[in-house]
Each structure stands twice: as structure tokens, then as C-alpha cells.
Write a protein that holds these residues in place. Structure first.
Motif, PDB file in Angstrom:
ATOM      1  N   PRO B  27      37.834  40.092  56.197  1.00 49.86           N
ATOM      2  CA  PRO B  27      39.014  40.959  56.292  1.00 49.86           C
ATOM      3  C   PRO B  27      38.667  42.438  56.085  1.00 49.86           C
ATOM      4  CG  PRO B  27      38.957  39.864  54.165  1.00 49.86           C
ATOM      5  CD  PRO B  27      37.840  39.273  54.961  1.00 49.86           C
ATOM      6  N   LEU B  28      39.539  43.299  56.571  1.00 52.17           N
ATOM      7  CA  LEU B  28      39.340  44.752  56.479  1.00 52.17           C
ATOM      8  C   LEU B  28      40.269  45.348  55.420  1.00 52.17           C
ATOM      9  CD1 LEU B  28      39.412  45.279  60.350  1.00 52.17           C
ATOM     10  CD2 LEU B  28      37.360  45.292  58.905  1.00 52.17           C
ATOM     11  N   TRP B  29      39.965  46.549  54.984  1.00 57.03           N
ATOM     12  CA  TRP B  29      40.902  47.313  54.155  1.00 57.03           C
ATOM     13  C   TRP B  29      40.760  48.785  54.482  1.00 57.03           C
ATOM     14  CZ3 TRP B  29      38.651  45.288  48.857  1.00 57.03           C
ATOM     15  CH2 TRP B  29      37.383  45.802  48.654  1.00 57.03           C
ATOM     16  N   PHE B  30      41.715  49.578  54.030  1.00 58.13           N
ATOM     17  CA  PHE B  30      41.724  50.992  54.348  1.00 58.13           C
ATOM     18  C   PHE B  30      40.645  51.756  53.595  1.00 58.13           C
ATOM     19  CE2 PHE B  30      45.984  50.346  55.985  1.00 58.13           C
ATOM     20  CZ  PHE B  30      46.018  51.237  57.036  1.00 58.13           C
ATOM     21  N   ASP B  31      40.043  52.717  54.291  1.00 59.33           N
ATOM     22  CA  ASP B  31      39.259  53.711  53.576  1.00 59.33           C
ATOM     23  C   ASP B  31      40.231  54.593  52.795  1.00 59.33           C
ATOM     24  OD1 ASP B  31      36.690  53.069  54.231  1.00 59.33           O
ATOM     25  OD2 ASP B  31      36.534  54.438  55.929  1.00 59.33           O
ATOM     26  N   ALA B  32      39.815  55.072  51.660  1.00 60.90           N
ATOM     27  CA  ALA B  32      40.659  56.011  50.902  1.00 60.90           C
ATOM     28  C   ALA B  32      39.781  57.150  50.430  1.00 60.90           C
ATOM     29  CB  ALA B  32      41.302  55.312  49.707  1.00 60.90           C
ATOM     30  N   GLU B 278      28.374  31.066  48.591  1.00 58.67           N
ATOM     31  CA  GLU B 278      28.574  32.477  48.901  1.00 58.67           C
ATOM     32  C   GLU B 278      29.935  32.722  49.535  1.00 58.67           C
ATOM     33  OE1 GLU B 278      26.494  35.257  48.383  1.00 58.67           O
ATOM     34  OE2 GLU B 278      25.583  33.749  47.062  1.00 58.67           O
ATOM     35  N   SER B 279      30.465  31.696  50.196  1.00 50.93           N
ATOM     36  CA  SER B 279      31.737  31.892  50.903  1.00 50.93           C
ATOM     37  C   SER B 279      32.669  30.714  50.674  1.00 50.93           C
ATOM     38  CB  SER B 279      31.487  32.093  52.401  1.00 50.93           C
ATOM     39  OG  SER B 279      30.976  30.902  52.947  1.00 50.93           O
ATOM     40  N   SER B 300      41.359  35.726  52.646  1.00 53.27           N
ATOM     41  CA  SER B 300      40.487  36.640  51.896  1.00 53.27           C
ATOM     42  C   SER B 300      39.810  35.921  50.738  1.00 53.27           C
ATOM     43  CB  SER B 300      41.277  37.848  51.373  1.00 53.27           C
ATOM     44  OG  SER B 300      41.432  38.828  52.371  1.00 53.27           O
ATOM     45  N   GLY B 301      39.575  34.626  50.918  1.00 54.63           N
ATOM     46  CA  GLY B 301      38.957  33.836  49.850  1.00 54.63           C
ATOM     47  C   GLY B 301      37.581  34.348  49.462  1.00 54.63           C
ATOM     48  N   THR B 302      36.767  34.618  50.457  1.00 58.02           N
ATOM     49  CA  THR B 302      35.399  35.065  50.174  1.00 58.02           C
ATOM     50  C   THR B 302      35.402  36.453  49.532  1.00 58.02           C
ATOM     51  OG1 THR B 302      34.564  33.712  51.982  1.00 58.02           O
ATOM     52  CG2 THR B 302      33.133  35.499  51.214  1.00 58.02           C
ATOM     53  N   ARG B 303      36.331  37.311  49.995  1.00 49.77           N
ATOM     54  CA  ARG B 303      36.425  38.640  49.406  1.00 49.77           C
ATOM     55  C   ARG B 303      36.840  38.541  47.934  1.00 49.77           C
ATOM     56  NH1 ARG B 303      39.838  43.320  52.508  1.00 49.77           N
ATOM     57  NH2 ARG B 303      41.555  41.878  52.079  1.00 49.77           N
ATOM     58  N   ALA B 304      37.787  37.647  47.648  1.00 52.07           N
ATOM     59  CA  ALA B 304      38.237  37.458  46.263  1.00 52.07           C
ATOM     60  C   ALA B 304      37.107  36.917  45.386  1.00 52.07           C
ATOM     61  CB  ALA B 304      39.434  36.508  46.234  1.00 52.07           C
ATOM     62  N   LEU B 305      36.370  35.950  45.917  1.00 53.96           N
ATOM     63  CA  LEU B 305      35.228  35.381  45.183  1.00 53.96           C
ATOM     64  C   LEU B 305      34.213  36.474  44.865  1.00 53.96           C
ATOM     65  CD1 LEU B 305      33.705  32.782  44.225  1.00 53.96           C
ATOM     66  CD2 LEU B 305      32.773  32.614  46.543  1.00 53.96           C
ATOM     67  N   THR B 306      33.975  37.330  45.847  1.00 55.19           N
ATOM     68  CA  THR B 306      33.036  38.441  45.669  1.00 55.19           C
ATOM     69  C   THR B 306      33.536  39.406  44.591  1.00 55.19           C
ATOM     70  OG1 THR B 306      32.537  38.257  48.027  1.00 55.19           O
ATOM     71  CG2 THR B 306      31.726  40.224  46.902  1.00 55.19           C
TER      72      THR B 306
END
Lengths: 402, 402
Positions: B27-32, B278-279, B300-306
């Protein structure tokens, strides 16, 4: 920390522990050092909630009650999308955003702090629903027991919400008005029952008007419209306006007119107003969807009637059909879900505009007393819903939104 | 007003309208512009809610959405009465005090403002409940249509709440994970679906961590514990911590550890964590009372795990029995009623303390994602209730509270 309470009508004073009603029969409220009150500095942050107005309250917040249980600082919503429907420039005060979903948290917070200061280990209330829930939750947060007296026919749905917080619930067979009065008269318990028009509760409830007037600075709204049941909340709003005027923070010409709204099926205060009477007496109630305000024998009815008259406002009542329509408008045009007893206020605004009491260019604030998410209502789900197959998502979406 | 979105994993960037997921699958997210962010001055009042952090958001608030619909500025409650149960110094963040009763309002507000700015006349979402309700209410407040896709077996009780706000509801037969992904891929609709882990929603959801960290100033909590479902909220919290660190407002040594909690019957992220993978991959779900977080195939499971791993935290799961107990403790010891999906977080804190992951002297913040007042749960009313006669009030009260 003032314990002196006064009769708004005859002026007699007492200590709170002495009695909660005047010998003349009318309800009491706290004296406040209003003359010295000023709008809080910025360093008394809005995160303090209603304790922002601590200087005007009979008790201070303690660390015993978690700060997250602080009521107040609900938003003031300018709802342009409802102006045409309302017949005026409408702002909404959604009190359902308080911690337990209703305006009652303000008075409860004062009652709980007062009880803690006096070393009590329990507080009590007599309520149909919102006040019982609020009292149970705040007592739990403060480590106090709660004794909640409800009419015997209170629906299980509401008792479940109250029971979650561990309150002791008494379902009482008998007249509600008598139950209300008797709990206040119990010898050993004076000051522990924070019923809906008692001095401690009225002190907390008045903070909603402090907030409205501060949020409206530098001008003031022309009118404030709210539902009325026992008359406790109306008393609090009136008291706040009197205090702000006494403090020089509100010009006599700028005091908003108070309009109170009841459900037509149970409208003792509107009836007294219609008949030009000086005082309110009990009526035989009919059925209404506005259950939270169906009080046929309001203990502060006369005080509420006086508040409306003295500010140049009025008391009106609306049929359930108008309440249903107002409830629907609030949800679909302002995104706010309220209980029927709150929607009566918007229905009342519409009725007052129709009668010429409110003008199209007047600024009117409507207090929405409670959240609509706590109970189920009759909603037309069917007409808004389609059951479709996953494969049809794109097509159905295009068709629906064309 | 940045429209650039980035993959947290491979770093590739896109414009939001291009795609909401990276070509690598993540998944993507905004640059800030995090480097320039500072804590807001006092003149950006707390009544601005989450827009207090406007400088860190991809869109600004407009006057089209009534200000009363502003989410955020929920309290931070130090709940000493639960320290022993939790096994640490516990603070609660009751997100149920947002306008529609859940944390989802933060992301919805960003999605609605973005849609308005782009001239859209509708927004959509795929949801089990809270997000659908939030999207419906905010769309109504902003004068937009809402298209809400729910699983076909969503209970009528929840559909009623959503339907009140006038949304178009699609009950979809078929796999929920595929539905979720397909709505994001609809050619004509990119950017209009504000699903639970999309860049717009994650941008809004991150503000809860900004608030927690500002409310905790000048120190920082040792750990933040929250329930995890799609992984969108966990992603937002992680993103906020990264941004605050980049802005120099949080020392690298002070970044709180993120702990994520699932229901044992549906715990794909905890399973991946336990197995050292890892994922995250989809699992066959069982039944749980924590319905709002029962996502068997979290986007966003893998992102949350990370997020949990990189902050030194962990992902755990708890049985429904522990969740029920935590829900009861929150209501009776802190006065806060939450849905089961929120109570899992406190049950998780207890489990983490038992495992030695949290120490008794550590400051731990638990995010309580949603109010418990929107649905009925199994509550023991009977044992807390007595039906009595009016004449017996004094005697019964004395007996009960002796």
C-alpha cells in the motif's frame, strides 16, 4: 466553593445540605460570584472542557475523576444546509458528543465532584435513561457506587447500557413525580441525589450556555432553542445568561430569547404557557416518540416557563410527525444523528419561524441534547439498499450515481 | 497540498490519482513535509480538532463541511484504576468520542475534503460498520452522496445507523477482500473510495498519534497499543511517529513501541508475527465478538507487521473471553463503554504485561477505537436490578448500600 442555594422566585437562601427545594415550593439553585467572572484566558485550555468555567461553578475538578471523562467543549455547528428548513440562520450544539452521549454529563460531573469532596461513597439519581447512564459511568470513573432509580417500564435496551457500568438499578412501581420528590427528601441522603433539576445538576448544565455565548463572541445569538422536560436544563441556560449579564459579559439588549419545546402528547409547560397561567401543573400524558422528555409533572416547570417569558421567548409543542421529519433532516443534511427528544428542538424552530417568532436573518442556536446512536429507531433501510453480486459492483455503482 | 504518494517498502512514488497501491503490491501513503512541522501555536486552538495538524495533512479544511463535524481532540485519560489489571501505567484514548462514535471520522474528514476540492459529487467506502457510518454522516454534512459497500451478511442493526444518513448501501455477495481491492481499481473512481488503508484515510488516521504525543509532552509514552484489522490505523500511527521523529519533535530513543492486537479467532497478522514471516497472508477466519476487526485478508497487514517490528513492538492476539473481561473493566473501573473490537487492545495490554513485554512502570497508551453505545451486547441486567415499590425506596436503598 459556595454551598449557598437560593430560590429564583422568592429569593430565600439555604445551605445545600438543608434542602433542595424552597419552602415556597419552587426549586433552588446555587448562588455564584457572577459579578467577578471573566471569559477564561487562553491558558485555561479548551481541553479543560466545562471546567473552563470553574470560577462560576460550586466545586472544582479533582484528580480522582479521570480527565477524559470531562464533558463540554462540544462544537458549535453552523448548519447552513438547514437554514431554509429552519427559517432562520441555524447553529447546532451537538451535546451527544459528550462522553456518554448526552448533555447530562455536565451536571453529573459537578455532582460527582461534590460527592467526592464530601467523602460520600455513592451518588444517586432518578431517570428515564440518559441521566441514569451518565451517572453510572461517572460514578464508575470516580470509584463511587451509583444508585439509579428508573420507572418500572423502562425498556431492557436502556437498562443494559446502564448496567454495563455496574450501577445498582431499582425499577420502581409507582408515580414517577413522587419518586423524584421522595429521593430528594430522604433524610440521610440530602445532596447525594443529583436529579435533573437539583442545584448541583443545574450548575453543571448551565455551562452549555457559557460555551455557546463564548463560541459566538463577539456577538450573541438572537435565540436559543432547546427541548424541555423537568425544566432543569432550561433553568441552567437561563441562569448562565443571568450570570453573564451580571458579569458585564452580555449586554441586557443582547440576552438571547429562550424558546423551549415539548412533544405535543406530553406538554405541561407549553399548556400552561398557552393558557396564560403563572405556574405549571401536572397533566395526563399521551404517548410520544420523544420518551426522554415525556415528563408530565416537571419539577422545574414553572421556573422554565418563567425563563422563557422573562427573556422574551416562548414554550411550544410539536407533533411526533414533525419530530420525525426534523430527525431525518439533521441526519441527512447535517450528518448528525440525534434521539427524537433532541429533534423536537429543530421541529420547534420550524414552528416558531412559521409563527413569526423567529426571523430569517436571526441567529438561532439549537441544543441537540443527545446522540441518536444509543437506540434503534424505525429507519427505512430497504429503499436505500440493493443486494448485488461482486461482479456487478462497477455497473451498479454507475447506475445508482448517474 | 501534496498529491504524491509513496510506497513505504520500495520507495516508489506516484500521484494519488494514478494508483492507490504500489506495483510491488504494497500500500501507498502520502509524502508529508515532515521536516518543517512544528507543534501548533496556542492560537491554533484545540477546537480545530484534528485540523490542528493541518500542516502535516494533504488537504485543508473547507467551510463546506460544518466545523462541528471536526473529529479529534479526544481526551487522553490517565486510568490509574486499571493499572493493576493492565500491569503498567495505563492511559486511554477514547476515540468513541468522535462525532460518529469512532476513530474512523479522522480519515473520513480528509477523504471528504479531498473529494470536495476535486469537485466530486460522491465518495465511497467498503466497510463492516464504523467506517460506513462515518462516511455516510460526513458525506451528508458536506452535501455529497455516499456509496457504501457492505458484506451481504451485515446485521440490520448496523445498516439502520448507516441508512439514517441517506447513504446508498450495496450489500455485496462475494469475497470481502476482492470487493475491497476492486473498488480501488475502478477506472473512473480512483481517489473516491476512501477505504480503510488508502492514502487519504491513513493521512487522517495518523492524527491520533500526533495528538497522543502532543498530549504527552514533554515526555513520550513507552508504548502505544491498538487493535488491528486492515492495518490502516496502525500504518497511520507508525507514519505519525516517523514524521515526528523526522521533524525533530521526537528523539529516536523515545519513539514508542507499537503493539497491535487481534482477536485470536481471526489473527492473520499475529499469525505471521508468531511464525516469523516477513509478510502477512490470508487465513480462514473463525467467529469472534470483535466483528469490527475480523479481517482475514488485511490489505495493509504486512505494513502493520513492519510497523510493530521496526518500533520494537509486537503483534499478539487474545481470546474473546479476555476481550469480554477487558470490556467489563473499562465500563466499571473507567466509566468508558467500548465495542469489543476496542476492548481487545486492553486485553492485549494485559497479555503483553504477562509476557514481560510491558513493565509496571512503563507509560502505555491504549487507543479505544469505538464507542460501545451503538450496539447491544450480552449484559447481565438481572443481577444488578431489583424491582421495588415506591414505598420501599428508603429501605431498599439502605439495604443495598450498607
Amino acid at each position: 466553593m459556595d454551598r449557598q442555594v437560593r430560590c429564583y422566585d422568592c429569593g430565600k437562601t439555604y445551605r445545600l445540605e438543608e434542602r433542595q427545594r424552597c419552602s415556597c415550593g419552587e426549586p433552588l439553585w446555587f448562588d455564584a460570584d457572577a459579578e467577578t467572572f471573566e471569559w477564561p484566558d487562553d491558558d485555561r485550555n479548551w481541553t479543560a472542557g466545562m471546567w473552563r468555567y470553574e470560577d462560576a461553578l460550586p466545586v472544582a475538578p479533582s484528580s480522582a475523576v479521570p480527565t477524559g471523562s470531562v464533558p463540554g467543549t462540544t462544537p458549535l455547528v453552523r448548519a447552513e444546509g438547514l437554514d431554509e428548513y429552519a427559517g432562520c440562520r441555524l447553529s447546532l450544539k451537538p451535546e451527544g458528543q459528550n462522553p456518554t452521549g448526552s448533555f447530562k454529563d455536565r451536571g453529573t460531573a459537578v455532582g460527582v465532584e461534590y460527592g467526592l469532596r464530601d467523602g460520600h461513597d455513592w451518588i444517586g439519581t432518578v431517570s428515564h435513561g440518559n441521566m441514569a447512564l451518565s451517572t453510572s459511568a461517572y460514578a464508575a470513573a470516580a470509584g463511587l457506587e451509583a444508585a439509579v432509580f428508573v420507572p418500572a417500564d423502562t425498556p431492557l435496551e436502556r437498562l443494559e447500557l446502564i448496567a454495563r457500568h455496574g450501577a445498582r438499578i431499582f425499577r420502581v412501581e409507582g408515580d414517577y413525580g413522587r419518586l423524584y420528590a421522595e429521593t430528594l427528601g430522604l433524610e440521610a441522603e440530602v445532596g447525594r441525589f443529583v436529579n435533573s433539576d437539583t442545584p448541583l445538576r443545574v450548575a453543571g448544565q448551565k455551562t452549555v450556555a457559557y460555551e455557546i455565548l463564548e463560541q459566538f463572541q463577539p456577538s450573541a445569538p438572537d435565540a436559543i432553542v432547546l427541548p424541555v422536560s423537568s425544566g432543569g436544563q432550561a433553568s441552567g441556560v437561563w441562569k448562565a445568561l443571568r450570570e453573564l449579564e451580571a458579569a458585564g459579559l452580555l449586554d441586557a439588549d443582547d440576552v438571547p430569547r429562550l424558546y423551549l419545546v415539548q412533544a405535543a402528547a406530553c406538554d405541561p409547560i407549553a399548556t400552561a404557557s398557552r393558557e396564560g397561567r403563572e405556574s405549571v401543573s401536572a397533566i395526563e400524558p399521551g404517548e410520544t416518540i420523544a420518551v426522554s422528555i415525556a415528563n408530565a409533572d416537571p419539577p422545574s416547570g414553572t421556573r422554565a416557563l418563567t425563563a422563557a417569558r422573562e427573556t422574551g421567548g416562548a414554550v411550544v409543542s410539536v407533533p411526533d410527525e414533525a419530530t420525525r421529519e426534523a430527525m431525518d433532516r439533521l441526519a441527512t443534511a447535517a450528518g448528525i444523528s440525534v434521539e427524537p427528544s433532541s429533534a423536537v428542538a429543530l421541529a420547534g424552530v420550524r414552528e416558531l419561524s412559521r409563527r413569526g417568532e423567529l426571523d430569517a436573518d436571526e441567529e438561532v442556536v439549537t441544543i441537540l441534547t443527545g446522540s441518536g446512536y444509543k437506540e434503534r429507531y424505525d429507519v427505512d433501510v430497504e429503499s436505500r439498499t440493493r443486494t448485488i453480486d461482486l461482479e456487478a459492483v462497477e455497473r451498479e455503482l454507475a447506475a445508482a450515481l448517474e
